[in-house]
Design an enzyme around this catalytic site. Structure first.
Site, PDB file in Angstrom:
ATOM      1  N   GLU A 128       0.827  -1.205   0.000  1.00 54.59           N
ATOM      2  CA  GLU A 128       0.000   0.000   0.000  1.00 54.59           C
ATOM      3  C   GLU A 128       0.867   1.264   0.000  1.00 54.59           C
ATOM      4  OE1 GLU A 128      -2.808   1.226  -0.784  1.00 54.59           O
ATOM      5  OE2 GLU A 128      -4.165   1.031   0.928  1.00 54.59           O
ATOM      6  N   THR A 181      -3.842   9.536  -4.013  1.00 61.84           N
ATOM      7  CA  THR A 181      -3.810   9.626  -2.557  1.00 61.84           C
ATOM      8  C   THR A 181      -2.725  10.601  -2.095  1.00 61.84           C
ATOM      9  OG1 THR A 181      -4.591   7.343  -2.369  1.00 61.84           O
ATOM     10  CG2 THR A 181      -3.551   8.300  -0.426  1.00 61.84           C
TER      11      THR A 181
END
Length: 308
Positions: A128, A181
């Site tokens: 991630e 993000t």
């Protein structure tokens, strides 16, 4: 077992008041992955469909996550990974976490399950970090464990799984714009006021209490974000109007899914969710921006095997 095919579900993170600590797992949206053993040591990405992603293992979310598992065991063989992306990258519903989770889950299964699902969260976070720039578990934890998850702490990692109330549904509207993000994190402020910290803490406690007691009204009252949403919503076209439309049509609460641009709403019952979804669709159509719309129950299982 030498090969496994997986459904890797989408997730909603933050849930307004739970920035970086809360998430839930969706049932109707997800990627598929195939992982198989190979005589050659290491991890190879052999096929990617549905997204333009790197094949280099060290640059691919799934590759890095799988390597983290492999490096923790003594293994004289390797794995190859096929990725079939159904969750659009940069959508705000856990595209990168689905890849990371599928990789660690599949490799762990083919190794004979040396690690528990909770232990796999730490490995998935390594992947991630390639996408977001930092290790966080609010997407990978619900993707692995299902239901709702609370990340109580990171040092050491402490994740609590919470069952979803039986009538809870999620509606997700995904505008076809990409919002990375890393860009969404760049607009955040490093400090918050004491007043906002107190409000946010109360809402987070209320949300968790509402989930444990199936108090839908309390869940709705708690889905308020006074810290992150005010800074990020300007990056999402028509956010306020879409959120207000959801609330006016019966949603318990609504907000930004993960880092955005997806907008989510939680509803009590399928009938309410369908009504909210239609209202959000009608509202967003006026922007001229293409979008996807999903209605889903909360997935209690997380990543699962697909039977051939």
């Amino acid at each position: 077992m030498n090969e496994i095919k997986l459904f890797c579900p989408a997730t909603i993170a933050n849930l307004n008041c739970g920035f970086d600590v809360m998430g839930l797992c969706l049932e109707t949206i997800g990627d598929e992955m195939i992982i198989r053993k190979t005589p050659e040591k290491g991890i190879r990405i052999t096929k990617i469909e549905g997204a333009d992603l790197p094949f280099e293992t060290e640059k691919n979310v799934a590759g890095v996550a799988a390597l983290a598992v492999l490096n923790a065991v003594n293994c004289d063989f390797g794995f190859e990974i096929e990725i079939y992306k159904k969750i659009k990258t940069g959508s705000g519903i856990g595209s990168s976490s689905a890849s990371a989770v599928g990789a660690v889950f599949g490799v762990n299964e083919l190794l004979g399950r040396p690690f528990t699902p909770h232990q796999l969260v730490d490995f998935a976070m390594k992947g991630e970090a390639i996408a977001s720039g930092c290790e966080h578990a609010d997407n990978v934890a619900p993707c692995l464990l299902g239901g709702f998850t609370l990340v109580r702490g990171y040092n050491p990692l402490d994740v609590i799984r919470i069952d979803s109330p039986s009538e809870l549904y999620a509606v997700v509207l995904h505008p076809h714009i990409e919002l990375k993000t890393s860009d969404s994190r760049a607009v955040l402020e490093p400090t918050v006021s004491l007043k906002n910290a107190i409000t946010q803490t109360g809402n987070l406690g209320g949300l968790i209490a509402g989930l444990f007691t199936s108090d839908y009204n309390l869940i709705g009252r708690s889905l308020q974000d006074v810290i992150i949403e005010p800074l990020r919503k300007k990056m999402i076209p028509n956010f306020d109007a879409t959120k207000n439309t959801a609330l006016q049509n019966g949603a318990l609460g609504a907000g930004i899914s993960g880092a955005g641009p997806s907008i989510f709403a939680l509803c009590k019952g399928k009938e309410s969710a369908d009504k909210v979804a239609q209202a959000m669709k009608d509202s967003y159509a006026a922007t001229g921006i293409d979008f996807d719309l999903h209605v889903s129950k909360i997935n209690p299982n997380g990543v699962t095997k697909i039977k051939n």
